[in-house]
Design a protein around this motif. Structure first.
Motif, PDB file in Angstrom:
ATOM      1  N   PHE A 180      31.132  33.945  40.944  1.00  0.00           N
ATOM      2  CA  PHE A 180      31.632  34.434  39.261  1.00  0.00           C
ATOM      3  C   PHE A 180      31.770  35.345  39.431  1.00  0.00           C
ATOM      4  CE2 PHE A 180      30.340  35.023  35.206  1.00  0.00           C
ATOM      5  CZ  PHE A 180      32.013  35.181  34.897  1.00  0.00           C
ATOM      6  N   ALA A 181      30.677  36.077  40.388  1.00  0.00           N
ATOM      7  CA  ALA A 181      30.666  37.466  39.632  1.00  0.00           C
ATOM      8  C   ALA A 181      31.606  38.561  40.644  1.00  0.00           C
ATOM      9  CB  ALA A 181      29.000  38.488  40.815  1.00  0.00           C
ATOM     10  N   THR A 182      31.994  37.954  41.934  1.00  0.00           N
ATOM     11  CA  THR A 182      33.275  38.136  42.651  1.00  0.00           C
ATOM     12  C   THR A 182      34.659  38.027  41.894  1.00  0.00           C
ATOM     13  OG1 THR A 182      33.919  36.147  43.632  1.00  0.00           O
ATOM     14  CG2 THR A 182      31.797  37.220  44.730  1.00  0.00           C
ATOM     15  N   LEU A 183      34.697  38.049  40.867  1.00  0.00           N
ATOM     16  CA  LEU A 183      35.918  36.854  40.145  1.00  0.00           C
ATOM     17  C   LEU A 183      36.159  38.286  38.873  1.00  0.00           C
ATOM     18  CD1 LEU A 183      35.465  32.918  38.466  1.00  0.00           C
ATOM     19  CD2 LEU A 183      37.305  34.080  40.586  1.00  0.00           C
ATOM     20  N   SER A 184      37.331  38.207  39.119  1.00  0.00           N
ATOM     21  CA  SER A 184      37.570  39.328  38.006  1.00  0.00           C
ATOM     22  C   SER A 184      37.536  38.790  36.234  1.00  0.00           C
ATOM     23  CB  SER A 184      39.307  39.757  38.193  1.00  0.00           C
ATOM     24  OG  SER A 184      40.170  38.865  36.970  1.00  0.00           O
ATOM     25  N   GLU A 185      37.350  39.756  35.663  1.00  0.00           N
ATOM     26  CA  GLU A 185      37.042  39.835  34.187  1.00  0.00           C
ATOM     27  C   GLU A 185      38.085  39.156  33.538  1.00  0.00           C
ATOM     28  OE1 GLU A 185      36.276  41.719  30.313  1.00  0.00           O
ATOM     29  OE2 GLU A 185      36.465  43.140  31.623  1.00  0.00           O
ATOM     30  N   GLU A 186      39.436  39.361  34.093  1.00  0.00           N
ATOM     31  CA  GLU A 186      40.502  37.967  33.515  1.00  0.00           C
ATOM     32  C   GLU A 186      39.811  36.569  33.800  1.00  0.00           C
ATOM     33  OE1 GLU A 186      44.283  37.052  33.376  1.00  0.00           O
ATOM     34  OE2 GLU A 186      44.103  38.413  34.503  1.00  0.00           O
TER      35      GLU A 186
END
Length: 496
Positions: free
Chosen positions: A101-107
């Motif tokens: 999850f932490a690797t994902l963009s904010e969007e």
């Protein structure tokens, strides 16, 4: 394009979204089986080889009832009898899920959170599991204390504060409430075990039983100090499995005595008698042996809220063993059945769209609920393009995968199959009778606290099935597409 549910979906009332109290004993009570509001039925469908993903179709209209004949296929919905009270549906926030999850963009993070935890625009998860220190799904093994600290003076959850706790908090914020959160250990610290290893089974040494019981209390206190109330605990994940990852073996007698003499009294002594203590937390095949050994002992049973189970028994060739759930439910109706973990193993990227993934979920959930289960928890809520990270290469499927190479999210059909239950059956609902006259359609039904009725119908066959729904003195005709699952919503509140 956003893949979570975004249009044409039913929002249930706030009252139906509140966390349920502990279910009472399953019961059957005579009530009038007369529809109050139902003139039409809203149908939401997911089907193979179509674009339907919890998609709302044309509303169906009730007509006058007449006695069905044996050549017709019908489903009979009966509200005169109600059974177990529903707690919730959710998934596990593991280290693997949190780090991906932490690797994902904010969007993409927002898309993901809404997909799972927003009831209107997603599937409205209402329950959550996490681990007590490490499991296999994460980059490596760790604990919350220094080696040989039998007084637990070094206990801290700093490891969880980087990824896992922030994700749990964001999920709660998206859901708009504190979801029931329960936790499970995969292994005590190595120095507490007879094999001096967190991996490959081993047993808890007798001299550390009290220390290990105190460890659960420390975990609860630490999480609650971070604003995350712990709703429940399982004693041990998969206590009969010697795994190449974190694992610890308890016989039924071992678990009974640990609960009776250490963990139960320790929770009560520390003002934690309200925590829902769940035993077994393993497969359906041996669930009755484990439940009876523990629950036939009154001193152990008084500390136990429920019996947890998984679905991995199929690798032994024993089948799904749903009748074992019924046996436990009938023998111990004051205890609660909880599906604590399931996933499809042996991950392969090119099988991400295999329709059998979702059908396994639908088949299990319908049968589990019809045999008395009050809550259902999937395993990892998110994994990467390899089915991990997993520090022993035990790669598996999740309902949602993130391709960390591109930052995109991939929604498997498991996500939608789970959503046919989690979105429409809300905490506090009671299961009611839904009976199919043919075994090619599976069905279960619940009445929500707002009066709405959610009936799930699943067709695993290659053929379209036409059936008649009989409800009180009304009947309507509906179709189940090949390899489909549908949720039919009845008696919706007048303001919807």
């Amino acid at each position: 394009m956003k893949r979570y549910i975004s249009i044409g979906l039913l929002a249930l009332t706030t009252a139906a979204c509140q966390p349920a109290e502990a279910p009472q004993e399953a019961k059957s009570e005579a009530k009038k089986n007369v529809p109050v509001n139902s003139k039409t039925v809203s149908v939401y469908t997911t089907a193979k080889d179509t674009d339907l993903k919890i998609s709302k179709g044309e509303e169906l209209v009730f007509g006058a009832y007449k006695q069905p004949v044996e050549t017709e296929h019908f489903i009979y919905l009966d509200t005169a009898h109600h059974f177990q009270k529903f707690v919730g549906i959710g998934g596990a926030v593991t280290d693997a899920s949190a780090e991906v999850f932490a690797t994902l963009s904010e969007e993409k993070q927002q898309d993901f959170l809404k997909a799972y935890y927003d009831q209107e625009n997603g599937i409205g998860y209402s329950l959550m599991r996490t681990t007590i220190h490490s499991a296999d799904f994460g980059p490596g093994s760790y604990t919350y204390v220094a080696d040989n600290d039998d007084e637990l003076k070094t206990f801290n959850i700093e490891h969880d504060e980087k990824y896992r706790i922030p994700l749990i908090k964001k999920a709660m914020e998206t859901a708009g409430q504190m979801l029931p959160l329960y936790a499970s250990p995969w292994s005590p610290p190595a120095w507490m075990k007879d094999n001096n290893n967190m991996l490959k089974g081993g047993k808890l040494l007798p001299e550390f039983r009290q220390t290990w019981a105190d460890y659960y209390v420390k975990f609860i206190q630490a999480y609650e100090a971070k604003g995350l109330p712990i709703w429940g605990l399982t004693v041990q994940n998969e206590p009969m499995a010697v795994q190449r990852w974190e694992s610890c073996v308890y016989t039924a007698e071992d678990e009974r005595d640990f609960v009776k003499n250490y963990l139960g009294p320790t929770l009560h002594k520390n003002g934690m008698a309200d925590k829902k203590l769940i035993v077994w937390d393993h497969n359906r095949d041996l669930i009755y042996q484990r439940a009876s050994t523990i629950l036939n002992d009154k001193e152990a049973a008084k500390y136990v809220w429920g019996v947890g189970f998984h679905w991995y028994e199929t690798w032994t060739g024993s089948g799904m063993n749903f009748e074992n759930l019924k046996n436990v439910h009938e023998a111990y109706p004051d205890k609660n059945l909880v599906f604590t973990e399931g996933c499809v193993e042996k991950f392969k990227w090119d099988e991400m769209d295999n329709w059998a993934l979702g059908e396994r979920y639908g088949y299990s959930m319908i049968n589990d609920f019809n045999n008395g289960t009050v809550a259902w928890t999937d395993w990892n809520i998110l994994l990467n393009e390899n089915g991990g990270p997993n520090h022993v290469q035990n790669f598996c499927f999740a309902p949602i995968h993130a391709d960390t190479r591109t930052g995109e999210l991939h929604y498997t059909n498991s996500y939608y199959y789970i959503g046919h239950f989690s979105k429409f059956v809300r905490p506090g609902a009671e299961r009611i009778m839904s009976s199919s006259s043919r075994d090619n359609l599976l069905t279960t039904a619940f009445k929500n606290t707002d009066g709405s009725i959610a009936m799930v119908v699943m067709n695993k066959t290659d053929k379209e099935v036409t059936y008649k729904l009989v409800y009180g003195e009304k009947v309507l005709e509906a179709k189940a597409l090949p390899h489909s699952i549908s949720t039919l919503m009845l008696d919706q509140p007048q303001n919807l």
